[in-house]
Design a protein around this motif. Structure first.
Motif, PDB file in Angstrom:
ATOM      1  N   LYS A   9       0.394  -1.301  -0.088  1.00 38.12           N
ATOM      2  CA  LYS A   9      -0.253   0.106  -0.293  1.00 38.12           C
ATOM      3  C   LYS A   9       0.872   1.235   0.320  1.00 38.12           C
ATOM      4  O   LYS A   9       0.255   1.979  -0.466  1.00 38.12           O
ATOM      5  N   GLN A  10       2.397   0.820   0.988  1.00 41.87           N
ATOM      6  CA  GLN A  10       2.677   2.334   0.334  1.00 41.87           C
ATOM      7  C   GLN A  10       4.080   1.913   0.349  1.00 41.87           C
ATOM      8  O   GLN A  10       5.021   0.828   0.108  1.00 41.87           O
ATOM      9  N   ASN A  11       5.101   2.613  -0.393  1.00 42.21           N
ATOM     10  CA  ASN A  11       6.318   2.456  -0.316  1.00 42.21           C
ATOM     11  C   ASN A  11       7.238   1.524   0.698  1.00 42.21           C
ATOM     12  O   ASN A  11       7.066   1.978   1.791  1.00 42.21           O
ATOM     13  N   VAL A  12       8.122   0.729   0.147  1.00 42.00           N
ATOM     14  CA  VAL A  12       8.384  -0.194   1.248  1.00 42.00           C
ATOM     15  C   VAL A  12      10.041  -0.031   0.967  1.00 42.00           C
ATOM     16  O   VAL A  12      10.648  -0.495   0.154  1.00 42.00           O
ATOM     17  N   GLY A  28      17.114  -6.469   8.461  1.00 40.10           N
ATOM     18  CA  GLY A  28      15.970  -6.303   7.358  1.00 40.10           C
ATOM     19  C   GLY A  28      16.726  -7.065   6.119  1.00 40.10           C
ATOM     20  O   GLY A  28      17.493  -7.217   6.162  1.00 40.10           O
ATOM     21  N   SER A  29      15.263  -7.032   4.939  1.00 40.53           N
ATOM     22  CA  SER A  29      15.305  -8.500   3.604  1.00 40.53           C
ATOM     23  C   SER A  29      16.107  -7.404   3.577  1.00 40.53           C
ATOM     24  O   SER A  29      17.279  -8.120   2.010  1.00 40.53           O
ATOM     25  N   GLY A  30      15.521  -5.639   3.260  1.00 41.76           N
ATOM     26  CA  GLY A  30      16.540  -5.669   1.791  1.00 41.76           C
ATOM     27  C   GLY A  30      15.412  -5.032   1.458  1.00 41.76           C
ATOM     28  O   GLY A  30      15.819  -4.057  -0.003  1.00 41.76           O
ATOM     29  N   LEU A  31      14.382  -5.796   1.327  1.00 37.34           N
ATOM     30  CA  LEU A  31      13.108  -5.378   0.028  1.00 37.34           C
ATOM     31  C   LEU A  31      12.521  -3.706   0.201  1.00 37.34           C
ATOM     32  O   LEU A  31      12.717  -2.901   1.172  1.00 37.34           O
ATOM     33  N   LYS A  32      13.555  -3.234  -0.876  1.00 32.58           N
ATOM     34  CA  LYS A  32      12.626  -1.905  -1.552  1.00 32.58           C
ATOM     35  C   LYS A  32      11.336  -2.204  -2.611  1.00 32.58           C
ATOM     36  O   LYS A  32      12.388  -2.169  -3.716  1.00 32.58           O
ATOM     37  N   MET A  33      10.674  -1.431  -2.745  1.00 28.41           N
ATOM     38  CA  MET A  33       9.910  -1.055  -3.843  1.00 28.41           C
ATOM     39  C   MET A  33       8.685  -0.036  -3.708  1.00 28.41           C
ATOM     40  O   MET A  33       8.260   0.020  -2.534  1.00 28.41           O
ATOM     41  N   LYS A  34       7.640   0.926  -4.508  1.00 29.15           N
ATOM     42  CA  LYS A  34       7.026   1.400  -4.474  1.00 29.15           C
ATOM     43  C   LYS A  34       5.429   0.765  -4.479  1.00 29.15           C
ATOM     44  O   LYS A  34       5.510  -0.576  -4.285  1.00 29.15           O
ATOM     45  N   ALA A  35       4.691   1.786  -3.964  1.00 25.53           N
ATOM     46  CA  ALA A  35       3.271   1.102  -4.247  1.00 25.53           C
ATOM     47  C   ALA A  35       2.987   0.544  -4.779  1.00 25.53           C
ATOM     48  O   ALA A  35       3.439   1.459  -5.943  1.00 25.53           O
ATOM     49  N   GLY A  36       1.871  -0.155  -4.761  1.00 24.00           N
ATOM     50  CA  GLY A  36       2.065  -1.129  -5.756  1.00 24.00           C
ATOM     51  C   GLY A  36       1.595  -2.174  -5.949  1.00 24.00           C
ATOM     52  O   GLY A  36       2.225  -2.702  -5.682  1.00 24.00           O
ATOM     53  N   THR A  37       1.252  -2.991  -7.138  1.00 27.40           N
ATOM     54  CA  THR A  37       2.061  -4.733  -7.927  1.00 27.40           C
ATOM     55  C   THR A  37       2.799  -4.249  -8.276  1.00 27.40           C
ATOM     56  O   THR A  37       2.617  -3.484  -9.586  1.00 27.40           O
ATOM     57  N   GLY A  71      -7.216 -17.910  -1.823  1.00 33.16           N
ATOM     58  CA  GLY A  71      -6.908 -18.132  -2.574  1.00 33.16           C
ATOM     59  C   GLY A  71      -7.253 -17.175  -3.554  1.00 33.16           C
ATOM     60  O   GLY A  71      -6.431 -16.792  -4.452  1.00 33.16           O
ATOM     61  N   SER A  72      -8.457 -16.855  -3.791  1.00 30.91           N
ATOM     62  CA  SER A  72      -9.140 -16.249  -5.266  1.00 30.91           C
ATOM     63  C   SER A  72      -8.897 -15.142  -4.707  1.00 30.91           C
ATOM     64  O   SER A  72      -9.128 -13.875  -5.582  1.00 30.91           O
ATOM     65  N   ASP A  73      -8.369 -13.974  -3.591  1.00 30.88           N
ATOM     66  CA  ASP A  73      -8.436 -12.651  -3.692  1.00 30.88           C
ATOM     67  C   ASP A  73      -7.662 -12.216  -4.102  1.00 30.88           C
ATOM     68  O   ASP A  73      -5.932 -12.043  -3.189  1.00 30.88           O
ATOM     69  N   THR A  74      -7.534 -11.392  -5.387  1.00 29.50           N
ATOM     70  CA  THR A  74      -6.501 -10.616  -5.661  1.00 29.50           C
ATOM     71  C   THR A  74      -6.287  -9.040  -5.474  1.00 29.50           C
ATOM     72  O   THR A  74      -5.262  -8.656  -5.637  1.00 29.50           O
ATOM     73  N   GLY A  75      -7.137  -8.629  -4.022  1.00 29.07           N
ATOM     74  CA  GLY A  75      -7.008  -7.317  -3.850  1.00 29.07           C
ATOM     75  C   GLY A  75      -6.455  -7.179  -3.038  1.00 29.07           C
ATOM     76  O   GLY A  75      -6.218  -5.683  -2.223  1.00 29.07           O
ATOM     77  N   LYS A  76      -5.266  -8.445  -2.012  1.00 26.48           N
ATOM     78  CA  LYS A  76      -4.737  -7.747  -0.620  1.00 26.48           C
ATOM     79  C   LYS A  76      -3.302  -7.341  -1.082  1.00 26.48           C
ATOM     80  O   LYS A  76      -2.311  -7.685  -1.983  1.00 26.48           O
ATOM     81  N   CYS A  77      -3.040  -6.471  -0.143  1.00 23.41           N
ATOM     82  CA  CYS A  77      -2.159  -5.111  -0.077  1.00 23.41           C
ATOM     83  C   CYS A  77      -0.946  -5.890   0.977  1.00 23.41           C
ATOM     84  O   CYS A  77      -2.522  -4.412   2.138  1.00 23.41           O
ATOM     85  N   MET A  78      -0.387  -5.702   1.504  1.00 24.48           N
ATOM     86  CA  MET A  78       0.312  -5.177   2.788  1.00 24.48           C
ATOM     87  C   MET A  78       0.403  -3.920   2.991  1.00 24.48           C
ATOM     88  O   MET A  78       1.127  -3.208   2.305  1.00 24.48           O
ATOM     89  N   ASP A  79       0.583  -3.417   4.219  1.00 27.41           N
ATOM     90  CA  ASP A  79       0.429  -2.422   5.034  1.00 27.41           C
ATOM     91  C   ASP A  79       1.874  -1.652   5.319  1.00 27.41           C
ATOM     92  O   ASP A  79       2.411  -3.260   5.830  1.00 27.41           O
ATOM     93  N   VAL A  80       2.862  -0.558   5.247  1.00 31.81           N
ATOM     94  CA  VAL A  80       3.999  -1.027   5.122  1.00 31.81           C
ATOM     95  C   VAL A  80       3.814  -0.077   7.097  1.00 31.81           C
ATOM     96  O   VAL A  80       3.554   1.168   7.059  1.00 31.81           O
ATOM     97  N   TYR A  81       4.778  -0.808   7.733  1.00 32.36           N
ATOM     98  CA  TYR A  81       4.986   0.115   9.233  1.00 32.36           C
ATOM     99  C   TYR A  81       5.954   1.243   8.837  1.00 32.36           C
ATOM    100  O   TYR A  81       6.795   1.747   7.994  1.00 32.36           O
ATOM    101  N   SER A  82       5.116   2.682   9.689  1.00 34.38           N
ATOM    102  CA  SER A  82       5.911   4.133   8.845  1.00 34.38           C
ATOM    103  C   SER A  82       7.363   4.102   8.629  1.00 34.38           C
ATOM    104  O   SER A  82       7.645   4.532   8.195  1.00 34.38           O
TER     105      SER A  82
END
Length: 532
Positions: free
Chosen positions: A222-225, A236-245, A517-528
């Protein structure tokens, strides 16, 4: 294929594929026909590993067998878990434990997982997930236990070194270092009472190989992470990406599955892993890989090199047979959830199972009750066969009945004098020859009445009826010499068997954080703290 919390994590997914082969004959030399047979084999095997992540051509059979690493199913001396009774069609559920190892015992894993100082240490099982396939093969579930869950770990023997590890109470991820995957399986059975048929493990490098072979899996934030070290929290895992899919593969897929800080907790990491696996299942089903020999070969090589499995499924043929059972479940009949848990009062960094809520999840698995509500209604389903009653052959006063105390569990001591109390209750009902077994206490989840031969079936049913035990719990067994009442952990008080309503499909307890398993609308919330 799912990955690890603070280390990678076991892979899983219920992929299978659609598609097929075109009808038609072969040429005179038979080559087209042989090619179709190879493709048919390849297409089926693709559904094998982790609910479908594998594939191979016939000519690669022996090569792939050589890739597969194997280990003993259980490292414990005994197990208190029992297989679920077959349904009316003679089918039983299938349970597979997926374990993500944080092993850093190779250059590749050290590079991917960091913590070079831990090279050579026994691996921990930082991601643990049970895949449950229903007896009718119409629904499935994926259940995670957080790595920091404090549990009783049974006595285990390392199958490679012979070292014996005494029983202990610790967090569940250390079980992998106390006798391998077989000890983790035994720990799960000890905790849940659910019989587990097989295990599969995967490490950091294996996750990356599998993610690349699949070609990427879509995830959403849901937010840049940016999961990075902060002034107060290292690592930390190093994951870095912008909000979205986004489609993640290779190292980035591993980062997604290992991320914990940016999601806020270990529990949210499990949710992210479930979302990844559900997306992977949908991805595999949407791919047309049947006719792409290169893709099939890549998947086969990646899967067989990445996974270690329990020895009873340690061949391509066994995995093929397994895949045939796993490939039919539609996405909307797959439910992912986390074991309901509460903070550990001994240590705030740990959790423990949430009593009745966790027990309900395990009972639903043992009773093979679907976690979703998307199946046929009870009115549409064929009713289960009932056990017909038979006339007893002896007068109750002449029937010898042995009562055994099996109220001991992995977490609870046996109820003292339990067999004696039930024997006295039977005597009051006319069974004057009822007696308590004084040879020791047993451990069994459910109460059962056993009888050795068909001529005593009616007598055993009459004993069960007098105590309120359902006829479905009356079983013929060669382990007894006469009618025997085994008082299980489900009947710890009272002299009348407690009536209880059976769990209903989809009736999940609070705190399970279920994802369909059919839910395609789930997005992860990012801790601030980890937004950018």
């Amino acid at each position: 294929m799912s990955l690890a919390p603070q280390t990678p994590d076991g892979a899983a997914g219920s992929g299978r594929r659609g598609g097929g082969q075109r009808p038609g004959g072969g040429g005179k030399d038979g080559r087209p026909r042989r090619r179709r047979r190879a493709l048919r084999w390849s297409a089926t095997v693709l559904a094998v590993v982790i609910l479908g992540t594998a594939g191979a051509g016939y000519l690669y059979y022996q090569h792939l067998n050589g890739n597969i690493q194997k280990g003993r199913r259980s490292s414990a001396d005994d197990s208190k878990a029992h297989r679920t009774e077959p349904n009316a069609a003679g089918q039983t559920p299938l349970n597979i434990l997926l374990i993500g190892s944080d092993s850093r015992n190779s250059d590749e894993n050290v590079k991917l997982g960091g913590s070079r100082d831990h090279r050579g240490d026994p691996p921990l099982g930082d991601v643990q997930m049970l895949i449950h396939l229903s007896a009718d093969r119409e629904s499935a579930a994926m259940i995670s236990i957080p790595r920091d869950t404090r549990v009783d770990i049974p006595k285990c023997t390392d199958p490679d070194t012979g070292k014996v590890y005494p029983a202990t109470n610790d967090i569940i991820n250390v079980s992998l270092a106390r006798g391998g995957a077989g000890c983790t399986l035994a720990t799960w059975e000890n905790l849940t009472g659910v019989y587990i048929d097989h295990w599969m493990t995967i490490d950091f490098a294996g996750v990356v190989r599998m993610a690349d072979a699949i070609g990427g899996v879509e995830v959403c934030v849901k937010q840049n992470v940016w999961d990075r070290p902060t002034a107060t929290v290292p690592g930390g895992s190093g994951l870095k990406m912008k909000a979205g899919t986004h489609k993640v593969q290779g190292k980035q897929a591993l980062q997604w599955l290992r991320t914990r800080h940016a999601w806020g907790s270990d529990l949210m990491r499990a949710r992210a892993q479930h979302m990844y696996l559900n997306s992977m299942v949908r991805t595999l089903r949407g791919q047309s890989v049947f006719t792409d020999t290169g893709r099939l070969t890549d998947l086969a090589e990646a899967a067989t090199k990445s996974l270690k499995v329990s020895e009873e499924i340690g061949t391509v043929k066994k995995l093929y047979d397994l895949g045939m059972q796993l490939k039919s479940v539609p996405s909307d009949r797959i439910t992912s959830l986390t074991m309901p848990n509460v903070p550990d009062q001994r240590d705030g960094n740990h959790v423990v199972p949430d009593g009745a809520n966790a027990d309900k999840v395990w009972q639903m698995l043992k009773d093979d009750v679907p976690f979703d509500k998307n199946g046929k209604s009870s009115g549409e389903k064929k009713a289960k066969e009932t056990t017909p009653a038979k006339e007893p052959s002896l007068d109750p006063s002449r029937l010898g009945v042995l009562v055994q105390n099996a109220t001991r569990t992995g977490t609870e001591a046996p109820v003292r004098q339990r067999a004696g109390a039930i024997a006295r209750a039977l005597a009051q009902k006319g069974y004057g020859r009822a007696s308590a077994d004084t040879s020791g206490t047993l451990s069994q989840d459910s109460t059962v009445v056993r009888y050795p031969s068909a001529d005593l079936r009616g007598d055993a049913q009459a004993v069960a009826k007098s105590l309120g035990i359902p006829l479905s719990s009356v079983k013929q067994s060669t382990d007894v010499s006469g009618v025997t009442v085994v008082v299980g952990a489900d009947w710890r008080t009272g002299t009348a068997y407690p009536k209880r309503s059976a769990p209903k499909a989809g009736d999940l307890p609070e705190g399970s954080d279920a994802v369909n398993g059919s839910d395609t609308g789930k997005c992860m919330d990012v801790y601030s703290v980890y937004r950018w």
